[in-house]
Design an enzyme around this catalytic site. Structure first.
Site, short mmCIF file in Angstrom:
data_model
loop_
_atom_site.label_atom_id
_atom_site.label_comp_id
_atom_site.label_asym_id
_atom_site.label_seq_id
_atom_site.Cartn_x
_atom_site.Cartn_y
_atom_site.Cartn_z
N LEU A 97 0.85 -1.17 0.00
CA LEU A 97 0.00 0.00 0.00
C LEU A 97 0.89 1.23 0.00
O LEU A 97 1.25 1.74 1.06
CB LEU A 97 -0.86 -0.05 1.25
CG LEU A 97 -2.27 0.45 1.09
CD1 LEU A 97 -3.21 -0.43 1.88
CD2 LEU A 97 -2.35 1.88 1.56
N GLU A 141 1.13 4.50 -2.50
CA GLU A 141 0.87 5.26 -3.72
C GLU A 141 2.08 6.06 -4.18
O GLU A 141 2.30 6.21 -5.38
CB GLU A 141 -0.31 6.22 -3.50
CG GLU A 141 -1.67 5.57 -3.67
CD GLU A 141 -1.99 4.59 -2.57
OE1 GLU A 141 -1.38 4.70 -1.49
OE2 GLU A 141 -2.83 3.72 -2.78
N GLN A 153 -5.63 2.73 -7.06
CA GLN A 153 -6.90 2.05 -6.85
C GLN A 153 -8.12 2.97 -6.92
O GLN A 153 -9.15 2.58 -7.46
CB GLN A 153 -6.86 1.32 -5.52
CG GLN A 153 -7.77 0.11 -5.49
CD GLN A 153 -7.35 -0.85 -4.41
OE1 GLN A 153 -7.41 -0.54 -3.23
NE2 GLN A 153 -6.92 -2.03 -4.82
N PHE A 154 -8.01 4.17 -6.40
CA PHE A 154 -9.11 5.12 -6.47
C PHE A 154 -8.58 6.47 -6.95
O PHE A 154 -7.51 6.91 -6.52
CB PHE A 154 -9.80 5.29 -5.11
CG PHE A 154 -10.63 4.10 -4.73
CD1 PHE A 154 -10.08 3.07 -3.99
CD2 PHE A 154 -11.95 4.00 -5.14
CE1 PHE A 154 -10.84 1.96 -3.66
CE2 PHE A 154 -12.72 2.90 -4.81
CZ PHE A 154 -12.17 1.87 -4.06
N ASP A 172 -9.31 9.30 -6.13
CA ASP A 172 -9.06 10.20 -5.01
C ASP A 172 -7.61 10.12 -4.55
O ASP A 172 -7.05 11.09 -4.08
CB ASP A 172 -9.97 9.84 -3.84
CG ASP A 172 -11.41 9.60 -4.27
OD1 ASP A 172 -12.32 10.31 -3.81
OD2 ASP A 172 -11.63 8.66 -5.08
N HIS A 212 -13.65 8.15 -1.91
CA HIS A 212 -13.52 7.08 -2.90
C HIS A 212 -14.41 7.33 -4.10
O HIS A 212 -14.71 6.41 -4.85
CB HIS A 212 -13.88 5.72 -2.27
CG HIS A 212 -12.95 5.29 -1.19
ND1 HIS A 212 -12.99 5.82 0.07
CD2 HIS A 212 -11.93 4.40 -1.18
CE1 HIS A 212 -12.05 5.27 0.82
NE2 HIS A 212 -11.39 4.39 0.09
#
Lengths: 322, 423, 330
Positions: C60, C62, C84-85, C87, C131
């Site tokens: 995890l 980013e 993944q998102f 946001d 999200h």
């Protein structure tokens, strides 16, 4: 000392160049000539040169913002570097980037661009190392980082990712005791950055950053292991920052005693003395090397002065490819 | 070759410096890289090295002086070198910099003054409408805007090329310092405003006044009033009489029942009289068509209907259309009607104003008598109606009102009732 | 013509490009397994076909994902970095905007950074404020960046293939609501959709609706309503590439219709629509017969209550119809 004499003298010459280059740019900056930031590397010559000397052809390096000699060691002509520092069209960077500070990438010279928030570049180095591994290249990435930047989130993510993917990266932390005005003893949650390596399952070692052979030995070993597929490692070189953070820093946070203490050791003089002791350097040679380095610098400055200013086209072209 | 030395850029946050001290005496030699002067930034004192070798031929500022990055500091050159041109250029530059600083302060005041004196009138139109108007040679001030806020759209410009030009917009006045209320110029209010403004611009006007002896009119009205109320539920005022008098007088002086057009004057045979009805502070002018073909009772009833419809906001556009001459009654108020210029209801050529019937001392057969008198004012479009016909019309209206029975004789028997042909 | 869902089309694009070019690889969180090839199925079957060196699960991180992808791209590979998102692109802002976007310019145009940052964006699935955002406005004025937002399966496949072959960093925004809910025809033969070219999804003469992503479908629905109930013929233009914008196609449409309504899911303030409106005001002023309107979300975060989100947050066909009707009011 298991390096052959010619390499020892190489190391010395680069350290002299680093020293003279730094003094030169310091003066040029105060003349308003330098179109870049300037952070002095005085006192860090052994750390910079010792580490960079361990790079091989095909390796990638993300240099520190302190110290210009790494660019020369990677093959950049001095004139290009100097003209780039002057922000000239004919120089490295064409006036677009703060040369010697950040964003100085060149694929052909194995230099990776570092973006300007210190510590942000580490993950880019990890990515390059990942590519080397996926492409089966016999290479590694050497990533310079400071003690201040070592606290960045990217740094921790990068070390973790490098460790789990087992990429050929060496994280070289020059711990000079200061993050601008904040002491390492205050801002670092550990005594030595190398102890953090264990937190990522990496081998980590601290060496004396004043001693070029120690630095070189540790970084060489780490790079070799990485190239051989053993995964990443961390090397920490401890020095004391000789100068203020920058030319504009009044250093109100340091006492005169502390400044004196920081300058007590001189890595260039120390190594010089070592080589003289071993009979590898004479006074005349010291003088010759110094003169040659200075002459090259003066020629670079003269070249840079004669270059032209970048124009609007230099500004807006090359934002996108093709 | 002399070198002009300027204050260098010493860091990203440094905009201004002060000279602490010159480290080289004027005229003395200095080598490139030697310390030339010491400056103070907001953080630190710093030595500035000489960027050329030579003699310090000139300094422009002394110790303590404060200046911005880029300001000329001094000149390094060879002893005896002539640097007068260079010095003159620098001095001119330094003078110009001083002037710019002073003027920057004044500039703001000038534009504020311009704003306060009031902006020129603006027409609200979409960019497309403006372009089309430009291309087709349409004067936007004559186009009625149907978009929000009266904005002129492309369709409005296109429409204006086919029909008569509508009233132009004016910019709402800027608010006064002590504003009681700001009434939006929208809807009916806007239409009224536009119409009266345009009317005044369109018709050159003159006015004629006449006083009417209402003795017989008062008697007739009194006699009919009770009957109308009891039998028909109508409150009979003097207005129906004036309406019929106006329509009848048109037969004598038809020119007042006309419209001025670009190339001609259209004179209509039949008068359809619009009667202004006030509600709140708006005015509507529903039309009584063919009043001569209607009985007094019918006219009276229609007037009442119009008032009720206006007051209840149910007046449709059909009732407002087709008027050829207009009557406005200020008799509900106490004002005098003097011969005065009123606003003609375009595209008509005449408007009549009536007031209250009041007792007045007048001369009758050489004696002073108190008579019930009503003043009438006639405003005419001078392009259509000249002084003599205008006066004649007024005289005929007076004659009919002073012989009011002539206005009731046509109860239902007149030839040419509603639907009779007109011009 | 095949009939594919939006996510199937994306999956196909990645698969085809990975087969075609061994330098292409995918890295991101949960890309190997997830809920069946990523969280939404975009990487379904890829690990099985291409193995652990081409489909790389990351921790995890980013920053590490976005920065390492840039580093690998500089070193000659063509990474697809999955964030993944959408946001979370805020986390990556430094590595993408300060780093990847600028590397080519910093090297005088020489050394590009061919990485595709794919992210699942958008509201309407009850995923809440962190999200569900549409993040395009954050990146609209970063020189060196390219941003793509496909609205249909065929556009998604063609644009993703083009993005992977593109030599500069691309932010590829995939609407999570459309992933499995939108089916559409996708050509069977090899094809690309050009980056930087808008698409007129529906022709009309009376008003131009410039819509992005999932809003394209709301605009098309609005056009139907306008046609049937008001006799207004709306033209729907889908920019497809948000940065750089295909100004010519949009301007040509507004020149024809003389009215413009811009529809996007993000709040209107400082959004993508503001840029389009400025372009129209600059280049098509004399063609405008009404103000330029923008329809977007209100200026607040995305709510968690799904009804609140659907009724009051996400723009829909009726809000678009309202805006258009206002333009025609007399």
């Amino acid at each position: 000392m298991d390096l052959p004499a010619n390499q020892l003298l190489d190391l010395y010459r680069w350290m002299v160049m680093e020293r003279l280059f730094d003094e030169s740019v310091n003066s040029l900056f105060r003349m308003g000539k330098i179109m870049s930031m300037f952070h002095s590397a005085l006192g860090q010559e052994a750390a910079n040169v010792g580490a960079a000397y361990a790079l091989r052809e095909g390796d990638a390096c993300i240099p520190s913002h302190r110290g210009k000699v790494v660019y020369l060691m990677r093959g950049m002509p001095l004139n290009d570097l100097m003209a780039g520092l002057f922000g000239k069209r004919e120089g490295f960077g064409q006036g677009r980037i703060p040369v010697g500070s950040h964003m100085c990438g060149s694929a052909s010279m194995g230099l990776l661009p570092a973006e300007g928030a210190l510590g942000g570049s580490l993950v880019v180095g990890v990515g390059a190392a990942l590519a080397m591994k996926l492409r089966r290249e016999p290479n590694a990435a050497l990533i310079f980082c400071g003690d201040g930047a070592s606290n960045r989130g990217d740094v921790h993510e990068g070390m973790n990712l490098a460790s789990v993917l087992k990429v050929p990266a060496v994280f070289f932390f020059v711990n000079n005791g200061w993050s601008l005005s904040v002491r390492a003893s205050y801002g670092l949650s550990v005594e030595r950055i190398s102890t953090r390596a264990a937190g990522y399952g990496l081998p980590g070692v601290t060496v004396d950053g004043w001693r070029v052979l120690e630095v070189h030995g540790a970084v060489s070993a780490a790079l070799r292991r990485a190239r051989e597929g053993a995964g990443p490692a961390l090397v920490e070189a401890v020095v004391s920052r000789w100068s203020a953070h920058s030319v504009n820093d009044p250093e109100i946070y340091r006492t005169d005693d502390e400044r004196r203490e920081a300058r007590r050791r001189d890595p260039v003089a120390d190594f010089e003395a070592t080589l003289v002791d071993r009979g590898l350097l004479s006074g005349a040679e010291i003088e010759r090397i110094r003169t040659e380095c200075q002459a090259a610098l003066d020629a670079g400055i003269a070249f840079a002065e004669g270059c032209s200013e970048p124009d609007e086209k230099c500004l807006t072209s090359g934002v996108y490819g093709g | 070759m002399a070198k002009l030395i300027r204050v260098p850029a010493l860091g990203i946050a440094i905009a201004n410096i002060a000279i602490n001290r010159w480290l080289v005496k004027p005229g003395a030699r200095v080598a490139r890289g030697d310390a030339l002067l010491e400056v103070q930034t907001d953080k630190i004192a710093m030595e500035v090295p000489a960027e050329a070798s030579g003699a310090l031929l000139k300094t422009f500022f002394d110790e303590g002086a404060q200046m911005a990055v880029g300001t000329p500091l001094g000149v390094i050159g060879e002893e005896g070198e002539d640097i007068s041109d260079l010095v003159a250029a620098v001095e001119a530059e330094l003078r110009g910099a001083g002037r710019d600083r002073d003027q920057a302060g004044r500039g703001a005041g000038a534009s504020a003054g311009r704003a306060a004196s009031g902006a020129p009138r603006k027409i609200l139109a979409t960019p497309l409408a403006r372009r089309v108007a430009r291309e087709r040679g349409v004067d936007l001030s004559l186009v009625r805007g149907s978009g929000p806020g009266g904005r002129i759209t492309e369709q409005d410009v296109a429409d204006s090329l086919e029909g008569p030009q509508a009233p132009a917009r004016s910019e709402p006045r800027g608010a006064e310092a002590e504003v009681a209320q700001v009434i939006p110029l929208k809807g009916a209010r806007k239409v009224i405003a536009d119409n009266v403004a345009s009317s005044v611009r369109t018709s050159p006007r003159f006015a004629i006044g006449i006083e009417v002896d209402c003795g017989r009119l008062v008697a007739l009205r009194t006699r009919l009033r009770e009957e109308f109320r009891a039998a028909h539920g109508i409150d009979l005022t003097y207005v129906p009489f004036v309406v019929k008098a106006m329509a009848k007088a048109v037969e004598q002086v038809p020119i007042v029942n006309a419209t001025a057009r670009d190339e001609d004057i259209l004179v209509r045979k039949v008068a359809h009289v619009g009667v202004a009805v006030a509600v709140e502070d708006l005015i509507f002018v529903p039309v009584i068509r063919h009043p001569l073909a209607k009985t007094l009772r019918q006219v009276a009833r229609e007037l009442e209907e119009h008032i009720a419809l206006v007051r209840s906001n149910r007046l449709g556009p059909d009732r407002l259309a087709g008027g050829t001459i207009t009557l406005t009654n200020v008799g509900v108020t106490d004002v005098d009607v003097r011969p005065g210029v009123s606003i003609i209801h375009q595209p008509q050529a005449a408007i009549v104003t009536m007031g209250r019937v009041r007792d007045r001392a007048v001369a009758v057969n050489g004696e002073v008598a108190v008579r019930p008198m009503m003043d009438l004012s006639f405003t005419y479009d001078h392009r259509v109606v000249m002084g003599v016909p205008g006066a004649r019309y007024a005289e005929w209206v007076k004659r009919y009102l002073e012989d009011p029975e002539s206005l009731t004789e046509a109860e239902g028997t007149r030839a040419g009732g509603p639907g009779a042909e007109e011009a | 013509m095949a009939e594919l869902t939006y996510v199937e089309a994306i999956n196909q694009a990645i698969k085809e490009e990975m087969r075609r070019d061994p330098r292409v690889f995918l890295m991101g969180e949960d890309v190997r397994f997830g809920h069946g090839g990523g969280l939404f199925g975009a990487s379904k079957g890829l690990y099985e076909e291409f193995g652990e060196e081409r489909v790389i699960d990351t921790p995890l991180s980013e920053l590490a994902i976005s920065g390492a992808a840039a580093g690998a791209a500089l070193r000659g590979l063509r990474p697809i970095a999955e964030i993944q998102f959408g946001d979370f692109l805020a986390i990556c802002m430094d590595q993408i905007a300060n780093g990847a976007a600028k590397f080519r310019w910093a090297s005088n145009g020489r050394d590009g950074c061919p990485v595709v940052y794919r992210a699942a964006y958008g509201a309407g699935v009850g995923a809440g404020l962190n999200h569900s955002q549409s993040p395009e406005a954050w990146f609209m004025n970063v020189p060196g960046l390219t941003m793509v937002m496909p609205s249909t399966p065929s556009d998604a496949k063609g644009l993703l293939k083009a993005a992977i072959r593109y030599d500069d960093p691309v932010i590829f925004l995939e609407h999570k609501f459309l992933y499995r809910r939108l089916r559409g025809p996708v050509p069977e033969e090899e094809y690309l959709v050009p980056i930087g070219k808008a698409d007129v999804k529906r022709e009309g003469d009376d008003v131009t609706l410039i819509a992005t992503g999932a809003m394209v479908h709301q605009a098309l629905a609005a056009a139907d309503i306008l046609d049937e109930t008001k006799g207004i013929a709306a033209e729907v233009v889908d920019p497809r590439t948000l940065l750089p914008l295909d100004e010519d196609t949009i301007v040509a449409s507004v020149r024809k219709t003389s009215k413009a309504v811009i529809v996007h899911e993000a709040p209107t303030r400082g959004g993508f629509g503001a840029e389009v409106a400025a372009v129209l005001a600059e280049r098509a002023l004399d063609c405008l017969d009404a103000p330029i309107l923008r329809v977007g979300a209100p200026f607040c975060p995305v709510p968690a209550n799904r009804n609140l989100e659907k009724v009051h947050y996400v723009p829909n066909a009726h809000r678009i119809v309202e805006a258009v009707v206002a333009l025609f009011e007399r």
